[in-house]
Every structure is written in structure tokens, then in C-alpha cells.
Design a protein around this motif. Sequence first.
Motif, mmCIF file in Angstrom:
data_model
loop_
_atom_site.group_PDB
_atom_site.id
_atom_site.type_symbol
_atom_site.label_atom_id
_atom_site.label_comp_id
_atom_site.label_asym_id
_atom_site.label_seq_id
_atom_site.Cartn_x
_atom_site.Cartn_y
_atom_site.Cartn_z
ATOM 1 N N TYR A 12 50.460 5.586 -19.644
ATOM 2 C CA TYR A 12 49.032 5.478 -19.337
ATOM 3 C C TYR A 12 48.228 6.119 -20.478
ATOM 4 C CZ TYR A 12 49.328 10.300 -17.473
ATOM 5 O OH TYR A 12 49.528 11.638 -17.303
ATOM 6 N N ALA A 13 46.905 6.129 -20.336
ATOM 7 C CA ALA A 13 45.993 6.415 -21.450
ATOM 8 C C ALA A 13 46.132 5.323 -22.501
ATOM 9 C CB ALA A 13 46.235 7.803 -22.039
ATOM 10 N N THR A 14 46.311 4.096 -21.997
ATOM 11 C CA THR A 14 46.471 2.904 -22.825
ATOM 12 C C THR A 14 45.435 1.871 -22.384
ATOM 13 O OG1 THR A 14 48.077 1.986 -21.278
ATOM 14 C CG2 THR A 14 48.947 3.302 -23.092
ATOM 15 N N PRO A 15 45.178 0.860 -23.208
ATOM 16 C CA PRO A 15 44.211 -0.165 -22.777
ATOM 17 C C PRO A 15 44.611 -0.862 -21.487
ATOM 18 C CG PRO A 15 44.542 -0.285 -25.150
ATOM 19 C CD PRO A 15 45.562 0.698 -24.634
ATOM 20 N N LEU A 16 45.895 -1.162 -21.311
ATOM 21 C CA LEU A 16 46.308 -1.852 -20.093
ATOM 22 C C LEU A 16 46.298 -0.921 -18.888
ATOM 23 C CD1 LEU A 16 48.968 -4.566 -19.718
ATOM 24 C CD2 LEU A 16 49.029 -2.617 -18.145
ATOM 25 N N LEU A 17 46.653 0.339 -19.085
ATOM 26 C CA LEU A 17 46.730 1.307 -17.987
ATOM 27 C C LEU A 17 45.952 2.561 -18.420
ATOM 28 C CD1 LEU A 17 48.013 1.600 -15.161
ATOM 29 C CD2 LEU A 17 49.956 2.731 -16.257
ATOM 30 N N PRO A 18 44.633 2.530 -18.300
ATOM 31 C CA PRO A 18 43.832 3.641 -18.806
ATOM 32 C C PRO A 18 44.125 4.974 -18.138
ATOM 33 C CG PRO A 18 42.459 1.714 -18.406
ATOM 34 C CD PRO A 18 43.795 1.431 -17.806
ATOM 35 N N ARG A 19 44.464 4.942 -16.830
ATOM 36 C CA ARG A 19 44.678 6.180 -16.091
ATOM 37 C C ARG A 19 46.018 6.122 -15.366
ATOM 38 N NH1 ARG A 19 38.904 7.606 -13.236
ATOM 39 N NH2 ARG A 19 39.996 9.590 -12.952
ATOM 40 N N ASP A 20 46.590 7.300 -15.141
ATOM 41 C CA ASP A 20 47.741 7.397 -14.272
ATOM 42 C C ASP A 20 47.372 6.751 -12.938
ATOM 43 O OD1 ASP A 20 49.974 8.161 -12.844
ATOM 44 O OD2 ASP A 20 49.672 10.307 -13.086
ATOM 45 N N PRO A 21 48.244 5.890 -12.361
ATOM 46 C CA PRO A 21 47.866 5.217 -11.118
ATOM 47 C C PRO A 21 47.357 6.149 -10.030
ATOM 48 C CG PRO A 21 49.794 4.160 -12.016
ATOM 49 C CD PRO A 21 49.509 5.344 -12.897
ATOM 50 N N VAL A 22 47.973 7.320 -9.852
ATOM 51 C CA VAL A 22 47.504 8.205 -8.786
ATOM 52 C C VAL A 22 46.083 8.685 -9.059
ATOM 53 C CG1 VAL A 22 48.544 10.288 -9.825
ATOM 54 C CG2 VAL A 22 48.032 10.223 -7.388
ATOM 55 N N SER A 23 45.780 8.942 -10.333
ATOM 56 C CA SER A 23 44.429 9.372 -10.682
ATOM 57 C C SER A 23 43.427 8.246 -10.460
ATOM 58 C CB SER A 23 44.399 9.827 -12.146
ATOM 59 O OG SER A 23 43.085 10.088 -12.567
ATOM 60 N N ALA A 24 43.817 7.033 -10.845
ATOM 61 C CA ALA A 24 42.928 5.886 -10.651
ATOM 62 C C ALA A 24 42.656 5.639 -9.171
ATOM 63 C CB ALA A 24 43.527 4.645 -11.304
ATOM 64 N N ILE A 25 43.706 5.735 -8.352
ATOM 65 C CA ILE A 25 43.537 5.483 -6.917
ATOM 66 C C ILE A 25 42.686 6.570 -6.282
ATOM 67 C CG2 ILE A 25 44.784 5.370 -4.727
ATOM 68 C CD1 ILE A 25 47.058 3.959 -6.334
ATOM 69 N N ALA A 26 42.943 7.827 -6.645
ATOM 70 C CA ALA A 26 42.157 8.928 -6.079
ATOM 71 C C ALA A 26 40.682 8.780 -6.420
ATOM 72 C CB ALA A 26 42.695 10.264 -6.587
ATOM 73 N N ALA A 27 40.394 8.240 -7.604
ATOM 74 C CA ALA A 27 39.011 8.065 -8.028
ATOM 75 C C ALA A 27 38.401 6.755 -7.524
ATOM 76 C CB ALA A 27 38.934 8.117 -9.549
ATOM 77 N N GLY A 28 39.186 5.940 -6.819
ATOM 78 C CA GLY A 28 38.690 4.664 -6.331
ATOM 79 C C GLY A 28 38.622 3.584 -7.388
ATOM 80 N N ARG A 29 39.242 3.823 -8.545
ATOM 81 C CA ARG A 29 39.174 2.867 -9.660
ATOM 82 C C ARG A 29 40.459 2.033 -9.679
ATOM 83 N NH1 ARG A 29 36.512 5.665 -14.895
ATOM 84 N NH2 ARG A 29 36.407 3.454 -15.423
ATOM 85 N N PHE A 30 40.584 1.193 -8.668
ATOM 86 C CA PHE A 30 41.731 0.301 -8.557
ATOM 87 C C PHE A 30 41.269 -0.951 -7.821
ATOM 88 C CE2 PHE A 30 41.639 2.564 -4.597
ATOM 89 C CZ PHE A 30 42.164 1.704 -3.642
ATOM 90 N N HIS A 31 42.134 -1.950 -7.780
ATOM 91 C CA HIS A 31 41.783 -3.217 -7.132
ATOM 92 C C HIS A 31 41.899 -3.049 -5.621
ATOM 93 C CE1 HIS A 31 41.920 -4.565 -11.183
ATOM 94 N NE2 HIS A 31 43.231 -4.466 -11.267
ATOM 95 N N HIS A 32 40.795 -3.229 -4.937
ATOM 96 C CA HIS A 32 40.750 -2.960 -3.501
ATOM 97 C C HIS A 32 41.251 -4.174 -2.734
ATOM 98 C CE1 HIS A 32 38.610 0.517 -4.873
ATOM 99 N NE2 HIS A 32 38.386 0.941 -3.637
ATOM 100 N N VAL A 33 42.551 -4.186 -2.494
ATOM 101 C CA VAL A 33 43.198 -5.255 -1.734
ATOM 102 C C VAL A 33 44.008 -4.613 -0.613
ATOM 103 C CG1 VAL A 33 43.320 -6.775 -3.763
ATOM 104 C CG2 VAL A 33 45.264 -5.280 -3.208
#
Length: 521
Positions: free
Chosen positions: A305-326
Amino acid sequence: MTMRRLLTTLCCALTAVLATAWSAQPPTQPDRPDAATTLRTHDGLVRGTAHDGYRTFEGIPYAAPPIGRLRWAPPHPAAPWHGVRDATRPSSACPQPAGEVPGGSTDEDCLRLNVTTPDGARPAHPRPVIVWLHGGGFTTGAGASYDAHRMATRGDVVVVTVNYRLGALGFLAHSGLPGSGTFGLADQQAALRWVRAEIGAFGGDAHNVTLAGESAGGYSVCAQLASPAAADLFDRAIIESGPCTGRADRPFAPSSVPLSTARTAGADLTVKVGCSTAHDVMHCLRRVPVSRLLKAQAADQQPAYATPLLPRDPVSAIAAGRFHHVPVLLGNNHDEGNSWAAGIIQAGHPVTPGTWPDVAATFFPAAGEAKAVVGEYPVHATDGGPVFGAVIGDADFACPTARTDTLLAAQVPLWRYEFADEHAPLLFPGTPPFPLGAPHASELPYLFDLGGRPRGLTAAQHRLANTMIDYWTRFARTGDPNGPTSPHWSRHTAQSLAPDHIVPTHTTLTRHHCTFWNALG
């Protein structure tokens, strides 16, 4: 080699042993050769195989072979072909050591997928689609290991199983290399784009796609939930034994690492294969034989992570609400860690009251952690294996799954399960040193015929398998696993899945010592 590295390597070896029992059978002859098995894709015609109630199309390219200058490049479109492509047998697995694939594989022309479609599925009457990402620690596995005909026919869905780049070929990171640390994830996205564009020809609904996976495949689903580049590529998610809160310091469950860590691992690989002093390092690396890369790569592989495809660690992205809401279906097995504990014991590392503190310190080296683990999970004369297995399962899977549940359920519809068949069929030959219960991957034979070989299930286990397929495929169809023929599954309580005992369970946090693990950090 440190004790931790030794045991981690043993764990990877055990995963390969487990996977060997799944190796694919030779292709079967068509059951009904007169059925329509030739379909047109945008790249050309494909001819598959007709079976009793379903059709299969195997080894279809979804991207160009990642060879030569395309090694360690984002996936490129597949080249169109003339005539009819034979899709009656699996393609090569992506390069990997021997294990699930007998003898391993060194064939980089592996970006292929397989489609299983029920007979009633036609472009005019499309069925929901499940795209399956295999597990294997990001180092082993193949889409062809998962015979999906029971899921396709009973659930009336189209199932797509995918190969993606593994090991160093899938996750190498190097300074200045576009796509560093995420080539395997980019392959998965290319396969999803292929599904959106092409699955209609196979009778699949391109507007109703569920992304599903187990272990590393499950964690891949987490990564795709968190990847901006995966926006609009799938509509629901199924995560089996791959919690989005995985951590690199808990080595049995999949996780991701910062790009800086991945680059350090990439630099080590570059030294090992003799390219560190080359004028053009990447040119040198692209000329290294696959077999040499496989020998040089680390036993552990993770996306970066910290890459263009995966900017954030998934747990950090999910905790921040920055993920695909499905909608999400999420779960783990009751005894995830037992197969690893058994393998380590059989490799000559007994777990006794005398050895337990040292074993615990191997995996929990921080000050005070091992002492706390030994206090929470005491070992007596004969229960060392199950206790060690419980520590692995609780720390790496059950409690991280519960945390993933908490983070996701606050933002999207979520259903959680725990697979709990204490007599699940063994996935490898021989007699384990203690009963394994429902260990890692033991739910898979209830959904798939691994390697084309149905497991010997009892009548009650067959009923459980049917109910699980009903749950999974109804979720894929509507975003809700419930239906009139299955026990009700509440969004607010984990569903325990055992033969003739499918019930809500309110004790998962207590049973798996999650208060302890959450406090330990």
C-alpha cells in the motif's frame, strides 16, 4: 534462519501440502457434445465443454502474457485471435513452487480465467456472476483448482475463477517501477474488467458481479474494496478467512505492507539474483529465469500500500469510510489455526508446558506479549496442539474478522458467518496429531470440488453444503443470503454453520478471547 522464519516457512510448506490434495484432474470428456459450446467474445470465438446441466470454458486470456518487457508491467489487453480458441482444458497456473500445482509452474503466460455457466444462462436471460480469487499466500494457487459446477447449477449463477500473478512476479517493488507491489491486484482488476465486458456472452449479468475469495483471495477482496481503481468493477463482496484487518506481524493471515517495506524486499531479491549492480536493474531482472526468481523470492509475499492502486492499508481505508460501499458476506472458520499448529508439531516442534513459552515468544516477540499469551492460553500435558492452534486462529483470523465486521457493518449491509463443522473432511493425507475441527480452508469443499474431486461428505454435510451454496448465491443475486428454504441469517449476529445445526451464535468474541487480543494490540 531464525526460529520465527523456520516456523513461518513450515507454515508455507503446510499450505502447499494442503493444496496438493486439490490439484486439478485431467480434463473430462464432454457429457453432451451436441450442446452449444462455441461463443463469441470481443477477442474471438471460444469453444468450451458441455456437461450435465452446465458448460465450462477454460483458459480464456483476459490480458496479454506478462513476458519480456511486460514482466512487472500493468496488465495489457489480450491480443485478438483468428478461428476458434480451444477452451476445453485449463491453462498453466502462474509461476509458483511445487504444491497445489504438481511440479510447480514457470509459465508466465498465465493470465487466464475459467467460466462455469448453468445451461439456462443465456444473454437474453443472464444470471448473477461470482468472480472467485483463489488463496495460497500470494505465492501459490490457480483458478482451475476450483470446480464450481455445484455452485453454478444449484445456485443458478455464472462462476469465474481467475489466475493472477503471484510471488515476486506479482508483488515486486522497485524504485521508479510503475505498479510496484501491486501487479497481482492489477491483474484481478483486469479480470473484473473482462467480466464486465464479456460475461454477457456466457449468460452472465455484467451488472450483477460479486467478487469473492478465500485467505489471500479474501484479503484481495479487501484490497479491491479499498482500491480507487476498482470503482464500479463489482457489486458485492464475499470474504472468507481473509480479514481486512490482517497484520504483517501476525504471519499466518494475509496482509499488506507499506511500499517502503516492499521495496526493501525487492532490493533483497535483486541482490540474490545478481542484478543489484546492473546498469539497468529492471532490464536485468526481466532476463532472470523464472525458476531462479522462485528460488530467490521470500516465503512471505504481500501487496504493497501507499501505491497508486492501493493508496491506503485496507483497514485504514475501511475505518475512514474510503472504500467501495457494497454489501459484504464475511466469515472465518472455528479452528483456523489447527492445521498450521499440526504441521509445526509434525515438523518436530512439540508444544508442551515446557516449550510453550518459547514457541509463544517466537510469534509474539514484543516485551510481555508471550507471557500474556501463555497466561491466557495455558498448555497442559496433552493439549499443546489445540491450544497453539487456538492462539493462531484467534489472533490471526477470528478476532480480526470480528473487527472487520465492526468496521464494515457500521457502513454497509453485512452478514457474518463462522464455519463450525468439527468433523470437516481433512484436506491432506495422513493422520494429524490431534483432531483439527474446522481449520483454515475446510469450508472450501462445501462450495467447490477442489481439483475436480468431490470430498466424501456425510448426508448431513451435504445438506450443509447445499445450504451454504444457497446462502452464497442468494447473496450474489440480491445482496441478502436469506431465502425461504434456509435458516434465517440475521445481520446483527454471526451465523454458525455446522451440519444440521445452523444457528445464530452470540459467543464468538468470548470463545476466541477477543477482549484479550484487542487489549494486546
